[in-house]
Design a protein around this motif. Structure first.
Motif, PDB file in Angstrom:
ATOM      1  N   GLU A  87     -15.975 119.417 -57.135  1.00 24.42           N
ATOM      2  CA  GLU A  87     -16.127 120.799 -56.693  1.00 24.42           C
ATOM      3  C   GLU A  87     -15.891 120.926 -55.189  1.00 24.42           C
ATOM      4  O   GLU A  87     -15.297 121.902 -54.712  1.00 24.42           O
ATOM      5  CB  GLU A  87     -17.534 121.315 -57.042  1.00 24.42           C
ATOM      6  CG  GLU A  87     -17.736 121.572 -58.525  1.00 24.42           C
ATOM      7  CD  GLU A  87     -16.726 122.578 -59.069  1.00 24.42           C
ATOM      8  OE1 GLU A  87     -16.560 123.649 -58.452  1.00 24.42           O
ATOM      9  OE2 GLU A  87     -16.090 122.278 -60.104  1.00 24.42           O
ATOM     10  N   GLU A  88     -16.338 119.932 -54.437  1.00 23.15           N
ATOM     11  CA  GLU A  88     -16.102 119.946 -52.988  1.00 23.15           C
ATOM     12  C   GLU A  88     -14.615 119.860 -52.675  1.00 23.15           C
ATOM     13  O   GLU A  88     -14.117 120.518 -51.750  1.00 23.15           O
ATOM     14  CB  GLU A  88     -16.842 118.779 -52.332  1.00 23.15           C
ATOM     15  CG  GLU A  88     -18.361 118.927 -52.344  1.00 23.15           C
ATOM     16  CD  GLU A  88     -19.056 117.725 -51.737  1.00 23.15           C
ATOM     17  OE1 GLU A  88     -18.354 116.778 -51.315  1.00 23.15           O
ATOM     18  OE2 GLU A  88     -20.304 117.725 -51.690  1.00 23.15           O
ATOM     19  N   VAL A  89     -13.884 119.064 -53.470  1.00 24.60           N
ATOM     20  CA  VAL A  89     -12.433 118.938 -53.268  1.00 24.60           C
ATOM     21  C   VAL A  89     -11.736 120.249 -53.606  1.00 24.60           C
ATOM     22  O   VAL A  89     -10.843 120.705 -52.876  1.00 24.60           O
ATOM     23  CB  VAL A  89     -11.869 117.781 -54.121  1.00 24.60           C
ATOM     24  CG1 VAL A  89     -10.339 117.773 -54.058  1.00 24.60           C
ATOM     25  CG2 VAL A  89     -12.414 116.447 -53.647  1.00 24.60           C
ATOM     26  N   TRP A  90     -12.152 120.881 -54.705  1.00 25.43           N
ATOM     27  CA  TRP A  90     -11.552 122.166 -55.078  1.00 25.43           C
ATOM     28  C   TRP A  90     -11.791 123.207 -53.988  1.00 25.43           C
ATOM     29  O   TRP A  90     -10.903 123.984 -53.634  1.00 25.43           O
ATOM     30  CB  TRP A  90     -12.139 122.665 -56.403  1.00 25.43           C
ATOM     31  CG  TRP A  90     -11.602 122.016 -57.643  1.00 25.43           C
ATOM     32  CD1 TRP A  90     -12.295 121.318 -58.574  1.00 25.43           C
ATOM     33  CD2 TRP A  90     -10.249 122.014 -58.082  1.00 25.43           C
ATOM     34  NE1 TRP A  90     -11.468 120.872 -59.573  1.00 25.43           N
ATOM     35  CE2 TRP A  90     -10.189 121.287 -59.293  1.00 25.43           C
ATOM     36  CE3 TRP A  90      -9.053 122.542 -57.586  1.00 25.43           C
ATOM     37  CZ2 TRP A  90      -9.018 121.081 -60.003  1.00 25.43           C
ATOM     38  CZ3 TRP A  90      -7.883 122.351 -58.290  1.00 25.43           C
ATOM     39  CH2 TRP A  90      -7.861 121.621 -59.484  1.00 25.43           C
ATOM     40  N   ASN A  91     -12.985 123.223 -53.452  1.00 31.45           N
ATOM     41  CA  ASN A  91     -13.313 124.181 -52.395  1.00 31.45           C
ATOM     42  C   ASN A  91     -12.533 123.901 -51.113  1.00 31.45           C
ATOM     43  O   ASN A  91     -12.129 124.835 -50.402  1.00 31.45           O
ATOM     44  CB  ASN A  91     -14.816 124.148 -52.090  1.00 31.45           C
ATOM     45  CG  ASN A  91     -15.646 124.672 -53.247  1.00 31.45           C
ATOM     46  OD1 ASN A  91     -15.176 125.502 -54.032  1.00 31.45           O
ATOM     47  ND2 ASN A  91     -16.867 124.188 -53.385  1.00 31.45           N
ATOM     48  N   ALA A  92     -12.314 122.616 -50.825  1.00 30.30           N
ATOM     49  CA  ALA A  92     -11.548 122.245 -49.629  1.00 30.30           C
ATOM     50  C   ALA A  92     -10.071 122.574 -49.813  1.00 30.30           C
ATOM     51  O   ALA A  92      -9.368 122.922 -48.861  1.00 30.30           O
ATOM     52  CB  ALA A  92     -11.734 120.767 -49.312  1.00 30.30           C
ATOM     53  N   GLY A  93      -9.598 122.443 -51.052  1.00 28.52           N
ATOM     54  CA  GLY A  93      -8.217 122.789 -51.362  1.00 28.52           C
ATOM     55  C   GLY A  93      -7.178 121.848 -50.796  1.00 28.52           C
ATOM     56  O   GLY A  93      -6.030 122.232 -50.582  1.00 28.52           O
ATOM     57  N   LYS A  94      -7.556 120.599 -50.552  1.00 26.19           N
ATOM     58  CA  LYS A  94      -6.613 119.631 -49.995  1.00 26.19           C
ATOM     59  C   LYS A  94      -6.993 118.214 -50.413  1.00 26.19           C
ATOM     60  O   LYS A  94      -8.100 117.969 -50.913  1.00 26.19           O
ATOM     61  CB  LYS A  94      -6.591 119.722 -48.471  1.00 26.19           C
ATOM     62  CG  LYS A  94      -7.920 119.429 -47.819  1.00 26.19           C
ATOM     63  CD  LYS A  94      -7.845 119.564 -46.308  1.00 26.19           C
ATOM     64  CE  LYS A  94      -9.193 119.271 -45.666  1.00 26.19           C
ATOM     65  NZ  LYS A  94      -9.138 119.391 -44.179  1.00 26.19           N
ATOM     66  N   PRO A 118      -6.066 117.825 -55.432  1.00 23.73           N
ATOM     67  CA  PRO A 118      -6.089 119.052 -56.251  1.00 23.73           C
ATOM     68  C   PRO A 118      -4.669 119.617 -56.396  1.00 23.73           C
ATOM     69  O   PRO A 118      -3.905 119.655 -55.427  1.00 23.73           O
ATOM     70  CB  PRO A 118      -6.990 119.981 -55.447  1.00 23.73           C
ATOM     71  CG  PRO A 118      -6.816 119.547 -54.020  1.00 23.73           C
ATOM     72  CD  PRO A 118      -6.545 118.058 -54.062  1.00 23.73           C
ATOM     73  N   LEU A 119      -4.333 120.059 -57.588  1.00 25.20           N
ATOM     74  CA  LEU A 119      -3.007 120.641 -57.857  1.00 25.20           C
ATOM     75  C   LEU A 119      -3.184 122.099 -58.274  1.00 25.20           C
ATOM     76  O   LEU A 119      -4.130 122.438 -59.008  1.00 25.20           O
ATOM     77  CB  LEU A 119      -2.306 119.850 -58.967  1.00 25.20           C
ATOM     78  CG  LEU A 119      -2.179 118.326 -58.723  1.00 25.20           C
ATOM     79  CD1 LEU A 119      -1.623 117.636 -59.964  1.00 25.20           C
ATOM     80  CD2 LEU A 119      -1.309 118.047 -57.517  1.00 25.20           C
ATOM     81  N   TYR A 120      -2.258 122.941 -57.801  1.00 23.63           N
ATOM     82  CA  TYR A 120      -2.380 124.383 -58.051  1.00 23.63           C
ATOM     83  C   TYR A 120      -1.075 124.945 -58.606  1.00 23.63           C
ATOM     84  O   TYR A 120       0.018 124.429 -58.340  1.00 23.63           O
ATOM     85  CB  TYR A 120      -2.733 125.126 -56.760  1.00 23.63           C
ATOM     86  CG  TYR A 120      -4.063 124.737 -56.168  1.00 23.63           C
ATOM     87  CD1 TYR A 120      -5.225 125.413 -56.508  1.00 23.63           C
ATOM     88  CD2 TYR A 120      -4.146 123.678 -55.258  1.00 23.63           C
ATOM     89  CE1 TYR A 120      -6.451 125.057 -55.965  1.00 23.63           C
ATOM     90  CE2 TYR A 120      -5.368 123.305 -54.706  1.00 23.63           C
ATOM     91  CZ  TYR A 120      -6.517 123.999 -55.058  1.00 23.63           C
ATOM     92  OH  TYR A 120      -7.724 123.624 -54.522  1.00 23.63           O
ATOM     93  N   TYR A 121      -1.212 126.031 -59.371  1.00 24.90           N
ATOM     94  CA  TYR A 121      -0.034 126.771 -59.823  1.00 24.90           C
ATOM     95  C   TYR A 121       0.472 127.636 -58.668  1.00 24.90           C
ATOM     96  O   TYR A 121      -0.198 127.762 -57.638  1.00 24.90           O
ATOM     97  CB  TYR A 121      -0.387 127.658 -61.025  1.00 24.90           C
ATOM     98  CG  TYR A 121      -0.648 126.877 -62.295  1.00 24.90           C
ATOM     99  CD1 TYR A 121       0.404 126.297 -62.997  1.00 24.90           C
ATOM    100  CD2 TYR A 121      -1.949 126.753 -62.777  1.00 24.90           C
ATOM    101  CE1 TYR A 121       0.164 125.588 -64.178  1.00 24.90           C
ATOM    102  CE2 TYR A 121      -2.195 126.052 -63.960  1.00 24.90           C
ATOM    103  CZ  TYR A 121      -1.134 125.472 -64.635  1.00 24.90           C
ATOM    104  OH  TYR A 121      -1.376 124.767 -65.788  1.00 24.90           O
ATOM    105  N   GLU A 122       1.640 128.213 -58.843  1.00 29.27           N
ATOM    106  CA  GLU A 122       2.229 129.030 -57.788  1.00 29.27           C
ATOM    107  C   GLU A 122       1.359 130.236 -57.440  1.00 29.27           C
ATOM    108  O   GLU A 122       1.365 130.704 -56.298  1.00 29.27           O
ATOM    109  CB  GLU A 122       3.626 129.498 -58.214  1.00 29.27           C
ATOM    110  CG  GLU A 122       4.638 128.361 -58.307  1.00 29.27           C
ATOM    111  CD  GLU A 122       6.022 128.869 -58.667  1.00 29.27           C
ATOM    112  OE1 GLU A 122       6.162 130.104 -58.847  1.00 29.27           O
ATOM    113  OE2 GLU A 122       6.955 128.060 -58.762  1.00 29.27           O
ATOM    114  N   ASN A 123       0.609 130.728 -58.413  1.00 25.69           N
ATOM    115  CA  ASN A 123      -0.251 131.881 -58.153  1.00 25.69           C
ATOM    116  C   ASN A 123      -1.577 131.504 -57.494  1.00 25.69           C
ATOM    117  O   ASN A 123      -2.432 132.356 -57.260  1.00 25.69           O
ATOM    118  CB  ASN A 123      -0.504 132.659 -59.439  1.00 25.69           C
ATOM    119  CG  ASN A 123      -1.234 131.804 -60.482  1.00 25.69           C
ATOM    120  OD1 ASN A 123      -1.632 130.674 -60.220  1.00 25.69           O
ATOM    121  ND2 ASN A 123      -1.392 132.376 -61.679  1.00 25.69           N
TER     122      ASN A 123
END
Length: 365
Positions: A87-94, A118-123
């Motif tokens: 969760e900390e990684v998701w919040n950091a976003g990197k 963490p990997l994200y979609y284009e949106n």
């Protein structure tokens, strides 16, 4: 239509081939590799990871860390920790790098150098989380051994330094005691010097406390010329025995802010080194003058000098030019001068002697 189906089939085969290659690589690596979806549910983990968390006979697919914590009670706390760090990684976003440790059923404490991506979609929505963990348990054990060895080395260095520094005042006390015994006369001057030297021994021994609790030096306004003269008086008896003459050229009364006993320790050490550099006797010149906002003290001897390659190492711990030296006297002296916001400089030519230049700030530090 047939051509399109053939194209799609070929592309599917290529994807299957790439996935197979990735799967082989993933299973062969000795590191922990796990891929979770955007909701932190386990999708794929390599064989190393299954064995590590005892998941060989458990269907982990689609389950979260909290669900796996109930299925494998032994790793309950470990899974909860992973959930929180995710969760900390998701919040950091990197990409995040951290160290995680936990106990395995064998009782061994395992440590891992973990990278979470963490990997994200284009949106911007969550796509997945890739976790790679390298076992650094043996590395941590090795580091622990090295730290213990370093501590033992520091203790040895400390013991050698204390012994080296205490030896000088003890020599002075011994010399004065012998003079009083031979003359049968106890003068007030001798008694005063002996008491002062005993106080200096007490201060050196008290320096041990600085390792556990940093202490500031007692800075007072002192006359540098008096410090130098005191050091000369202490070393005069030894100088006579070694046929060494000490001459000081310092007419003005230069005042500085400093710790009296520490500076006496420095100048006695310099005089002793100068005498040791002249086993057949000679002259030691001490000059003291003001240069801009600094008080400059130069201690010169007529010894054999120091080779350039050795001159660079002067002041390093355990480096000495003496057969029986500890190599810590100048190291400690340099530290004392640094504490006084001053500087040390060594100038030497083989066959012509050595100059030690000390610069101390005048006025309040």
């Amino acid at each position: 239509m047939i051509y399109r189906y053939l194209f799609l089939y070929k592309k599917y085969c290529n994807l299957e081939e790439e996935e197979e290659k990735w799967s082989i690589l993933m299973q062969a690596t000795p590191d922990f590799i796990c891929f979770k979806d955007g909701e932190s549910r386990w999708r794929k983990v390599n064989e190393f990871g299954r064995k590590l968390y005892h998941l060989e006979n458990i269907d982990y697919y689609g389950k979260s860390d909290l669900e796996l914590a109930e299925l494998v009670p032994f790793f309950k706390e470990g899974f909860k920790t992973c959930y929180l760090s995710d969760e900390e990684v998701w919040n950091a976003g990197k990409l995040t790098r951290l160290e995680e440790s936990f106990v395995v059923p064998s009782g061994e404490l395992k440590s891992f150098d973990v990278i979470k991506i963490p990997l994200y979609y284009e949106n911007g929505s969550r796509k997945g989380l890739l976790t790679i963990g390298r076992d650094i348990t043996q590395q941590k054990v090795t580091e622990s051994i090295l730290i213990k060895r370093e501590k033992l080395s520091v203790v040895g260095e400390l013991a050698a330094g204390i012994a080296h520094e205490i030896r000088n005042p003890l020599t002075s006390i011994k010399g004065l005691t012998q003079l009083m015994h031979e003359s049968g006369n106890v003068t007030q001057e001798y008694a005063k010097v002996m008491v002062s030297e005993i106080d200096r021994i007490n201060q050196i021994a008290g320096g041990l406390l600085a390792l556990s609790k940093p202490q500031s030096r007692e800075m007072t306004t002192i006359i540098l010329n008096e410090i130098l003269q005191y050091a000369i008086n202490i070393m005069r008896s030894e100088a006579l025995l070694k046929d060494v003459q000490i001459v000081m050229a310092a007419n003005d009364q230069y005042k500085i802010e400093g710790d009296r006993n520490s500076l006496i320790q420095v100048f006695i050490n310099l005089l002793k080194n100068a005498m040791d550099a002249m086993p057949n006797g000679g002259l030691i010149n001490i000059s003291c003058q003001k240069v801009m906002d600094k008080i400059q003290v130069i201690v010169s001897d007529q010894g054999m000098g120091i080779p350039p390659e050795r001159l660079k190492k002067i002041g390093e711990p355990f480096f000495t030019l003496k057969e029986k030296g500890m190599g810590l006297g100048l190291t400690i002296s340099c530290k004392i001068i640094q504490d006084h916001k001053g500087s040390f400089e060594f100038r030497s030519q083989e066959g012509l002697g050595t100059d030690v230049v000390i610069k101390l700030p005048c006025g309040i530090l």
